[in-house]
Scaffold this active site. Structure first.
Site, PDB file in Angstrom:
ATOM      1  N   ARG A 106       0.796  -1.236   0.000  1.00 17.55           N
ATOM      2  CA  ARG A 106       0.000   0.000   0.000  1.00 17.55           C
ATOM      3  C   ARG A 106       0.824   1.280   0.000  1.00 17.55           C
ATOM      4  O   ARG A 106       0.571   2.184  -0.804  1.00 17.55           O
ATOM      5  CB  ARG A 106      -0.997   0.007   1.163  1.00 17.55           C
ATOM      6  CG  ARG A 106      -1.976  -1.160   1.164  1.00 17.55           C
ATOM      7  CD  ARG A 106      -2.518  -1.484  -0.183  1.00 17.55           C
ATOM      8  NE  ARG A 106      -3.553  -2.497  -0.156  1.00 17.55           N
ATOM      9  CZ  ARG A 106      -4.024  -3.104  -1.235  1.00 17.55           C
ATOM     10  NH1 ARG A 106      -3.541  -2.812  -2.439  1.00 17.55           N
ATOM     11  NH2 ARG A 106      -4.958  -4.015  -1.135  1.00 17.55           N
TER      12      ARG A 106
ATOM     13  N   SER B 116     -12.862 -12.250  -0.610  1.00 22.65           N
ATOM     14  CA  SER B 116     -12.158 -11.028  -0.938  1.00 22.65           C
ATOM     15  C   SER B 116     -10.670 -11.348  -0.919  1.00 22.65           C
ATOM     16  O   SER B 116     -10.131 -11.769   0.110  1.00 22.65           O
ATOM     17  CB  SER B 116     -12.497  -9.949   0.089  1.00 22.65           C
ATOM     18  OG  SER B 116     -11.542  -8.917  -0.001  1.00 22.65           O
TER      19      SER B 116
HETATM   20  N1  ARG Z   1      -5.742  -8.090   6.794  1.00 20.80           N
HETATM   21  C1  ARG Z   1      -4.714  -7.858   5.842  1.00 20.80           C
HETATM   22  C2  ARG Z   1      -4.226  -6.443   5.943  1.00 20.80           C
HETATM   23  O1  ARG Z   1      -4.871  -5.618   6.485  1.00 20.80           O
HETATM   24  C3  ARG Z   1      -5.087  -8.234   4.451  1.00 20.80           C
HETATM   25  C4  ARG Z   1      -6.139  -7.447   3.779  1.00 20.80           C
HETATM   26  C5  ARG Z   1      -6.388  -8.035   2.442  1.00 20.80           C
HETATM   27  N2  ARG Z   1      -7.414  -7.455   1.697  1.00 20.80           N
HETATM   28  C6  ARG Z   1      -8.326  -8.193   1.041  1.00 20.80           C
HETATM   29  N3  ARG Z   1      -9.164  -7.596   0.261  1.00 20.80           N
HETATM   30  N4  ARG Z   1      -8.408  -9.477   1.205  1.00 20.80           N
HETATM   31  O2  ARG Z   1      -3.168  -6.144   5.473  1.00 20.80           O
END
Ligand code: ARG
Length: 387
Positions: free
Chosen positions: A92, A173
Protein backbone atom coordinates in the site's frame (compact mmCIF):
# COMPACT_ATOMS: atom_id res chain seq x y z
CA UNK A 1 -12.38 19.83 -14.82
CA UNK A 2 -10.93 18.52 -11.55
CA UNK A 3 -8.51 15.67 -12.04
CA UNK A 4 -8.28 12.58 -9.83
CA UNK A 5 -5.72 9.76 -9.83
CA UNK A 6 -7.50 6.52 -8.98
CA UNK A 7 -5.62 3.43 -7.82
CA UNK A 8 -7.28 0.99 -10.20
CA UNK A 9 -7.32 -2.81 -9.92
CA UNK A 10 -9.67 -3.69 -12.77
CA UNK A 11 -12.28 -5.20 -10.46
CA UNK A 12 -15.93 -4.27 -10.04
CA UNK A 13 -15.39 -1.69 -7.28
CA UNK A 14 -12.72 0.41 -8.93
CA UNK A 15 -14.44 0.11 -12.31
CA UNK A 16 -17.64 1.52 -10.86
CA UNK A 17 -15.48 4.13 -9.12
CA UNK A 18 -14.24 5.44 -12.49
CA UNK A 19 -17.79 6.10 -13.67
CA UNK A 20 -18.95 7.33 -10.29
CA UNK A 21 -16.12 9.87 -10.10
CA UNK A 22 -16.92 11.00 -13.62
CA UNK A 23 -20.56 11.47 -12.61
CA UNK A 24 -19.26 13.71 -9.86
CA UNK A 25 -17.43 15.83 -12.40
CA UNK A 26 -13.92 14.41 -12.28
CA UNK A 27 -11.46 13.70 -15.03
CA UNK A 28 -10.21 10.24 -14.00
CA UNK A 29 -6.63 9.09 -14.47
CA UNK A 30 -6.38 5.37 -13.68
CA UNK A 31 -3.22 3.99 -12.12
CA UNK A 32 -2.59 0.25 -12.27
CA UNK A 33 0.29 -0.88 -10.07
CA UNK A 34 1.92 -4.16 -10.96
CA UNK A 35 3.08 -5.58 -7.64
CA UNK A 36 3.16 -9.12 -8.99
CA UNK A 37 -0.54 -9.90 -8.83
CA UNK A 38 -0.20 -11.69 -12.19
CA UNK A 39 -3.13 -10.16 -14.03
CA UNK A 40 -3.55 -9.36 -17.68
CA UNK A 41 -2.47 -5.74 -17.43
CA UNK A 42 -3.11 -4.96 -21.09
CA UNK A 43 -6.67 -6.15 -20.62
CA UNK A 44 -7.14 -4.12 -17.42
CA UNK A 45 -5.74 -1.05 -19.15
CA UNK A 46 -8.29 -1.49 -21.94
CA UNK A 47 -11.07 -1.88 -19.41
CA UNK A 48 -10.08 1.36 -17.67
CA UNK A 49 -10.15 3.24 -20.96
CA UNK A 50 -13.47 1.68 -22.00
CA UNK A 51 -14.96 2.59 -18.64
CA UNK A 52 -14.04 6.19 -19.14
CA UNK A 53 -10.58 6.90 -17.78
CA UNK A 54 -8.95 9.74 -19.70
CA UNK A 55 -5.51 8.25 -19.24
CA UNK A 56 -4.07 5.04 -17.81
CA UNK A 57 -0.73 4.42 -16.14
CA UNK A 58 0.49 0.84 -15.77
CA UNK A 59 3.67 0.62 -13.72
CA UNK A 60 5.76 -2.40 -12.90
CA UNK A 61 6.73 -1.84 -9.26
CA UNK A 62 7.85 -5.37 -8.46
CA UNK A 63 11.53 -4.69 -8.01
CA UNK A 64 10.97 -1.62 -5.89
CA UNK A 65 8.42 -3.57 -3.88
CA UNK A 66 10.89 -6.31 -3.02
CA UNK A 67 14.00 -4.14 -2.56
CA UNK A 68 12.50 -1.25 -0.60
CA UNK A 69 9.53 -2.81 1.20
CA UNK A 70 9.81 -6.59 1.46
CA UNK A 71 13.52 -6.97 2.23
CA UNK A 72 13.64 -4.19 4.85
CA UNK A 73 10.73 -5.87 6.63
CA UNK A 74 12.46 -9.25 6.61
CA UNK A 75 15.64 -7.64 7.91
CA UNK A 76 13.59 -6.03 10.68
CA UNK A 77 11.98 -9.39 11.44
CA UNK A 78 8.58 -7.70 11.51
CA UNK A 79 5.51 -9.93 11.88
CA UNK A 80 2.14 -8.52 12.92
CA UNK A 81 0.57 -10.32 15.87
CA UNK A 82 3.05 -13.16 15.42
CA UNK A 83 1.27 -14.37 12.30
CA UNK A 84 0.91 -11.87 9.51
CA UNK A 85 3.93 -11.39 7.26
CA UNK A 86 2.42 -8.15 5.90
CA UNK A 87 2.25 -8.84 2.15
CA UNK A 88 -0.80 -6.66 1.55
CA UNK A 89 0.20 -4.03 4.10
CA UNK A 90 3.58 -3.54 2.39
CA UNK A 91 2.17 -2.94 -1.07
CA UNK A 92 0.00 0.00 0.00
CA UNK A 93 2.61 2.64 0.84
CA UNK A 94 4.40 1.78 -2.41
CA UNK A 95 1.24 2.19 -4.49
CA UNK A 96 0.37 5.40 -2.63
CA UNK A 97 3.83 6.84 -3.31
CA UNK A 98 3.50 6.28 -7.04
CA UNK A 99 -0.03 7.60 -6.97
CA UNK A 100 1.40 10.82 -5.55
CA UNK A 101 4.11 10.93 -8.27
CA UNK A 102 1.45 10.54 -10.96
CA UNK A 103 -0.70 13.23 -9.36
CA UNK A 104 2.28 15.59 -9.54
CA UNK A 105 2.95 14.69 -13.17
CA UNK A 106 -0.71 15.10 -14.08
CA UNK A 107 -1.19 18.21 -11.94
CA UNK A 108 -4.06 16.45 -10.17
CA UNK A 109 -5.10 17.65 -6.75
CA UNK A 110 -7.08 14.57 -5.75
CA UNK A 111 -6.42 10.86 -5.17
CA UNK A 112 -8.94 8.04 -4.95
CA UNK A 113 -8.90 4.36 -4.03
CA UNK A 114 -11.34 1.47 -3.96
CA UNK A 115 -11.08 0.50 -0.29
CA UNK A 116 -14.05 0.17 2.01
CA UNK A 117 -14.39 2.03 5.29
CA UNK A 118 -13.86 -1.14 7.34
CA UNK A 119 -10.35 -2.12 6.39
CA UNK A 120 -6.73 -1.18 6.94
CA UNK A 121 -5.87 -0.42 3.34
CA UNK A 122 -7.80 2.88 3.23
CA UNK A 123 -5.67 4.09 6.13
CA UNK A 124 -2.42 2.97 4.50
CA UNK A 125 -3.20 4.64 1.18
CA UNK A 126 -4.38 7.90 2.63
CA UNK A 127 -1.89 8.36 5.46
CA UNK A 128 1.06 7.57 3.19
CA UNK A 129 -0.09 10.03 0.51
CA UNK A 130 -0.79 12.70 3.14
CA UNK A 131 2.70 12.27 4.57
CA UNK A 132 4.27 12.66 1.13
CA UNK A 133 2.09 15.57 0.00
CA UNK A 134 -0.30 17.07 2.56
CA UNK A 135 -1.93 19.24 -0.07
CA UNK A 136 -3.57 16.31 -1.88
CA UNK A 137 -7.25 15.57 -1.28
CA UNK A 138 -8.62 12.06 -0.97
CA UNK A 139 -11.86 10.50 -2.12
CA UNK A 140 -12.93 7.00 -1.13
CA UNK A 141 -16.01 6.33 -3.28
CA UNK A 142 -16.84 3.05 -1.53
CA UNK A 143 -17.24 4.82 1.80
CA UNK A 144 -19.72 7.33 0.48
CA UNK A 145 -21.49 6.05 -2.59
CA UNK A 146 -25.14 5.07 -2.64
CA UNK A 147 -24.77 1.35 -3.40
CA UNK A 148 -25.61 -0.71 -0.37
CA UNK A 149 -25.06 -4.15 -1.87
CA UNK A 150 -23.02 -5.80 -4.53
CA UNK A 151 -26.18 -6.33 -6.57
CA UNK A 152 -26.85 -2.58 -6.65
CA UNK A 153 -23.29 -2.03 -7.77
CA UNK A 154 -23.69 -4.58 -10.56
CA UNK A 155 -26.95 -2.91 -11.64
CA UNK A 156 -25.10 0.40 -11.81
CA UNK A 157 -22.28 -1.17 -13.81
CA UNK A 158 -24.74 -2.67 -16.26
CA UNK A 159 -26.74 0.56 -16.59
CA UNK A 160 -23.51 2.46 -17.28
CA UNK A 161 -22.19 -0.24 -19.63
CA UNK A 162 -19.07 -0.78 -17.54
CA UNK A 163 -17.21 -3.80 -18.94
CA UNK A 164 -17.02 -6.05 -15.89
CA UNK A 165 -16.78 -9.76 -15.48
CA UNK A 166 -19.18 -10.55 -12.64
CA UNK A 167 -19.77 -14.19 -13.40
CA UNK A 168 -16.43 -15.48 -12.18
CA UNK A 169 -16.48 -13.45 -8.96
CA UNK A 170 -15.58 -15.64 -6.00
CA UNK A 171 -17.31 -15.30 -2.64
CA UNK A 172 -13.96 -14.32 -1.12
CA UNK A 173 -12.16 -11.03 -0.94
CA UNK A 174 -8.65 -11.63 -2.18
CA UNK A 175 -5.60 -9.44 -2.37
CA UNK A 176 -2.61 -10.82 -4.18
CA UNK A 177 0.89 -9.66 -4.85
CA UNK A 178 4.29 -11.16 -5.48
CA UNK A 179 4.91 -11.61 -1.77
CA UNK A 180 1.67 -13.25 -0.73
CA UNK A 181 -2.05 -13.74 -0.94
CA UNK A 182 -4.64 -12.54 1.59
CA UNK A 183 -8.09 -14.13 1.65
CA UNK A 184 -11.12 -12.90 3.59
CA UNK A 185 -14.92 -13.15 3.74
CA UNK A 186 -17.37 -15.83 2.58
CA UNK A 187 -17.44 -18.87 4.87
CA UNK A 188 -14.20 -17.65 6.47
CA UNK A 189 -16.22 -15.08 8.42
CA UNK A 190 -17.12 -17.88 10.82
CA UNK A 191 -13.91 -18.34 12.84
CA UNK A 192 -14.91 -21.92 13.66
CA UNK A 193 -15.03 -22.99 10.01
CA UNK A 194 -11.90 -24.64 8.67
CA UNK A 195 -10.72 -22.89 5.47
CA UNK A 196 -11.90 -24.85 2.44
CA UNK A 197 -9.15 -26.11 0.17
CA UNK A 198 -10.52 -24.07 -2.78
CA UNK A 199 -9.34 -20.76 -1.32
CA UNK A 200 -5.67 -21.63 -1.79
CA UNK A 201 -3.85 -20.90 -4.97
CA UNK A 202 -0.11 -20.86 -4.45
CA UNK A 203 0.31 -23.62 -1.86
CA UNK A 204 -0.70 -27.28 -1.99
CA UNK A 205 -2.28 -29.04 0.96
CA UNK A 206 -0.08 -31.03 3.30
CA UNK A 207 -1.78 -34.17 1.96
CA UNK A 208 -0.77 -33.34 -1.60
CA UNK A 209 2.77 -32.29 -0.70
CA UNK A 210 5.52 -34.72 -1.69
CA UNK A 211 6.36 -37.55 0.70
CA UNK A 212 10.02 -36.65 0.48
CA UNK A 213 11.61 -33.53 1.95
CA UNK A 214 13.10 -30.80 -0.22
CA UNK A 215 16.36 -29.21 0.95
CA UNK A 216 17.42 -25.73 -0.05
CA UNK A 217 20.35 -23.52 0.81
CA UNK A 218 19.63 -19.84 1.14
CA UNK A 219 22.47 -17.36 1.16
CA UNK A 220 22.20 -13.87 2.66
CA UNK A 221 24.39 -10.83 2.22
CA UNK A 222 23.91 -8.23 4.97
CA UNK A 223 20.44 -9.50 5.71
CA UNK A 224 19.26 -9.72 2.10
CA UNK A 225 18.78 -13.05 0.35
CA UNK A 226 20.99 -13.33 -2.71
CA UNK A 227 21.34 -16.99 -3.67
CA UNK A 228 19.30 -20.17 -3.68
CA UNK A 229 21.39 -23.34 -3.84
CA UNK A 230 24.46 -21.28 -4.70
CA UNK A 231 22.73 -19.68 -7.67
CA UNK A 232 22.59 -15.86 -7.71
CA UNK A 233 19.11 -14.55 -8.41
CA UNK A 234 17.72 -11.04 -8.54
CA UNK A 235 15.44 -10.02 -5.68
CA UNK A 236 12.17 -10.55 -7.57
CA UNK A 237 13.22 -14.01 -8.79
CA UNK A 238 14.21 -15.04 -5.27
CA UNK A 239 10.63 -14.44 -4.17
CA UNK A 240 9.20 -16.24 -7.20
CA UNK A 241 11.48 -19.21 -6.72
CA UNK A 242 10.82 -19.55 -2.98
CA UNK A 243 7.07 -19.27 -3.58
CA UNK A 244 7.36 -22.16 -6.01
CA UNK A 245 9.49 -24.39 -3.78
CA UNK A 246 7.57 -23.53 -0.61
CA UNK A 247 4.16 -23.74 -2.25
CA UNK A 248 4.90 -27.18 -3.64
CA UNK A 249 5.67 -28.36 -0.10
CA UNK A 250 2.59 -26.79 1.46
CA UNK A 251 4.66 -24.20 3.33
CA UNK A 252 3.27 -20.77 4.23
CA UNK A 253 -0.42 -21.10 5.06
CA UNK A 254 -1.66 -18.96 7.94
CA UNK A 255 -5.11 -18.84 9.55
CA UNK A 256 -5.52 -15.91 11.92
CA UNK A 257 -7.91 -13.74 13.85
CA UNK A 258 -6.38 -10.33 13.45
CA UNK A 259 -6.92 -6.94 15.06
CA UNK A 260 -7.62 -4.37 12.40
CA UNK A 261 -6.80 -0.74 12.85
CA UNK A 262 -10.45 0.31 12.86
CA UNK A 263 -11.11 -1.87 15.89
CA UNK A 264 -12.62 -4.90 14.19
CA UNK A 265 -11.32 -8.42 14.69
CA UNK A 266 -11.28 -10.24 11.39
CA UNK A 267 -10.56 -13.72 10.09
CA UNK A 268 -7.64 -13.73 7.69
CA UNK A 269 -6.08 -16.48 5.66
CA UNK A 270 -2.65 -15.93 4.19
CA UNK A 271 -0.54 -17.89 1.77
CA UNK A 272 3.04 -16.74 1.72
CA UNK A 273 5.57 -19.47 1.12
CA UNK A 274 8.49 -17.21 0.18
CA UNK A 275 7.88 -14.90 3.12
CA UNK A 276 7.72 -17.84 5.54
CA UNK A 277 10.96 -19.35 4.30
CA UNK A 278 12.79 -16.02 4.27
CA UNK A 279 11.76 -15.08 7.81
CA UNK A 280 12.76 -18.43 9.22
CA UNK A 281 16.09 -18.46 7.42
CA UNK A 282 16.90 -14.85 8.23
CA UNK A 283 16.05 -15.34 11.88
CA UNK A 284 18.20 -18.44 12.00
CA UNK A 285 21.16 -16.59 10.55
CA UNK A 286 20.76 -13.76 13.03
CA UNK A 287 20.79 -16.34 15.79
CA UNK A 288 24.24 -17.38 14.61
CA UNK A 289 25.85 -14.00 14.05
CA UNK A 290 24.25 -11.46 16.40
CA UNK A 291 25.21 -11.10 20.03
CA UNK A 292 22.58 -11.90 22.63
CA UNK A 293 21.70 -8.33 23.62
CA UNK A 294 21.27 -7.12 20.02
CA UNK A 295 19.18 -10.16 19.22
CA UNK A 296 16.84 -9.66 22.15
CA UNK A 297 16.58 -5.90 21.74
CA UNK A 298 15.83 -6.31 18.06
CA UNK A 299 12.76 -8.39 18.85
CA UNK A 300 11.13 -5.35 20.44
CA UNK A 301 12.04 -3.28 17.38
CA UNK A 302 10.54 -5.94 15.13
CA UNK A 303 7.26 -5.73 16.98
CA UNK A 304 7.11 -1.96 16.61
CA UNK A 305 8.16 -2.16 12.97
CA UNK A 306 5.30 -4.56 12.28
CA UNK A 307 2.79 -2.29 13.99
CA UNK A 308 3.96 0.78 12.09
CA UNK A 309 3.73 -1.13 8.81
CA UNK A 310 0.31 -2.52 9.61
CA UNK A 311 -0.98 0.85 10.78
CA UNK A 312 -0.07 2.68 7.58
CA UNK A 313 2.79 4.56 9.24
CA UNK A 314 5.49 3.42 6.80
CA UNK A 315 6.63 6.95 5.95
CA UNK A 316 6.74 8.27 9.50
CA UNK A 317 9.91 9.47 11.26
CA UNK A 318 9.87 6.56 13.72
CA UNK A 319 9.71 3.97 10.94
CA UNK A 320 12.66 5.62 9.19
CA UNK A 321 14.62 5.72 12.45
CA UNK A 322 13.97 2.04 13.00
CA UNK A 323 15.27 1.39 9.47
CA UNK A 324 18.53 3.07 10.45
CA UNK A 325 18.77 0.83 13.51
CA UNK A 326 17.96 -2.31 11.56
CA UNK A 327 20.50 -1.41 8.87
CA UNK A 328 23.26 -1.29 11.41
CA UNK A 329 22.32 -4.66 12.87
CA UNK A 330 22.50 -6.32 9.46
CA UNK A 331 26.22 -5.68 8.76
CA UNK A 332 27.12 -9.18 9.94
CA UNK A 333 24.02 -10.98 8.71
CA UNK A 334 25.87 -12.73 5.91
CA UNK A 335 25.93 -16.47 5.56
CA UNK A 336 24.03 -19.54 4.47
CA UNK A 337 21.10 -21.42 5.95
CA UNK A 338 20.12 -24.93 4.90
CA UNK A 339 16.41 -25.61 5.20
CA UNK A 340 14.30 -28.72 5.06
CA UNK A 341 10.84 -28.29 3.59
CA UNK A 342 8.46 -31.11 4.22
CA UNK A 343 4.67 -31.31 4.34
CA UNK A 344 3.91 -27.75 5.38
CA UNK A 345 6.99 -27.40 7.54
CA UNK A 346 10.09 -25.39 6.91
CA UNK A 347 12.89 -26.10 9.35
CA UNK A 348 16.44 -24.76 9.38
CA UNK A 349 18.82 -27.71 9.66
CA UNK A 350 22.19 -26.11 8.98
CA UNK A 351 23.82 -22.71 9.26
CA UNK A 352 27.21 -21.17 8.48
CA UNK A 353 28.72 -17.71 8.33
CA UNK A 354 32.13 -16.08 8.30
CA UNK A 355 30.70 -13.84 11.05
CA UNK A 356 29.47 -16.72 13.18
CA UNK A 357 29.68 -16.12 16.91
CA UNK A 358 29.30 -19.82 17.59
CA UNK A 359 32.54 -21.22 19.03
CA UNK A 360 32.66 -24.95 19.04
CA UNK A 361 35.62 -25.00 21.44
CA UNK A 362 33.45 -23.20 24.02
CA UNK A 363 30.26 -25.19 23.43
CA UNK A 364 31.72 -28.67 23.15
CA UNK A 365 31.61 -31.36 25.81
CA UNK A 366 34.33 -33.16 23.91
CA UNK A 367 38.12 -33.05 23.88
CA UNK A 368 38.46 -29.65 22.20
CA UNK A 369 36.87 -27.87 25.19
CA UNK A 370 38.68 -24.65 26.24
CA UNK A 371 35.95 -23.31 28.56
CA UNK A 372 37.25 -22.93 32.11
CA UNK A 373 34.41 -24.34 34.21
CA UNK A 374 36.02 -23.17 37.45
CA UNK A 375 35.23 -19.55 36.48
CA UNK A 376 31.51 -20.32 36.60
CA UNK A 377 31.57 -20.51 40.39
CA UNK A 378 32.56 -16.86 40.87
CA UNK A 379 30.32 -15.74 38.05
CA UNK A 380 27.25 -17.32 39.66
CA UNK A 381 28.05 -15.80 43.06
CA UNK A 382 28.24 -12.28 41.64
CA UNK A 383 25.30 -12.78 39.30
CA UNK A 384 22.91 -13.68 42.11
CA UNK A 385 24.47 -11.41 44.74
CA UNK A 386 22.28 -8.28 44.17
CA UNK A 387 19.14 -10.27 44.90
N1 ARG B 1 -5.74 -8.09 6.79
C1 ARG B 1 -4.71 -7.86 5.84
C2 ARG B 1 -4.23 -6.44 5.94
O1 ARG B 1 -4.87 -5.62 6.48
C3 ARG B 1 -5.09 -8.23 4.45
C4 ARG B 1 -6.14 -7.45 3.78
C5 ARG B 1 -6.39 -8.03 2.44
N2 ARG B 1 -7.41 -7.45 1.70
C6 ARG B 1 -8.33 -8.19 1.04
N3 ARG B 1 -9.16 -7.60 0.26
N4 ARG B 1 -8.41 -9.48 1.21
O2 ARG B 1 -3.17 -6.14 5.47
Amino acid sequence: MKKVVLAYSGGLDTSCAIKWLQDKGYDVVAFIANVGQQEDFAEIEKRAMKTGASKVYVEDLQKEFVDDYVFPTIRAGAIYENKYLLATALSRPLIAKHQVYIAHKEKAKTLAHGCTGKGNDQVRFEVTAKLLDPSLEQIAPLRIWEFKTREEEIDYAQAKKIPINVTKKSPYSIDKNLYGRSIEAGVLEDPWVEPPEEIYDITVSVEKAPNKPTYIELEFLEGRPTKIDEKSLNSVDIIHELNKIGGANGVGRVDAIENRLVGIKSREIYENPAATILYLAHQELEGLVLDRETLHYKQAIAQKYAELTYYGLWETPLKHQLDAYVNQTQERVTGTIRLRLYKGNCVPVGRKSKFSRYKEELATYGKKDVFDQKLAEGFIKLWGMPF
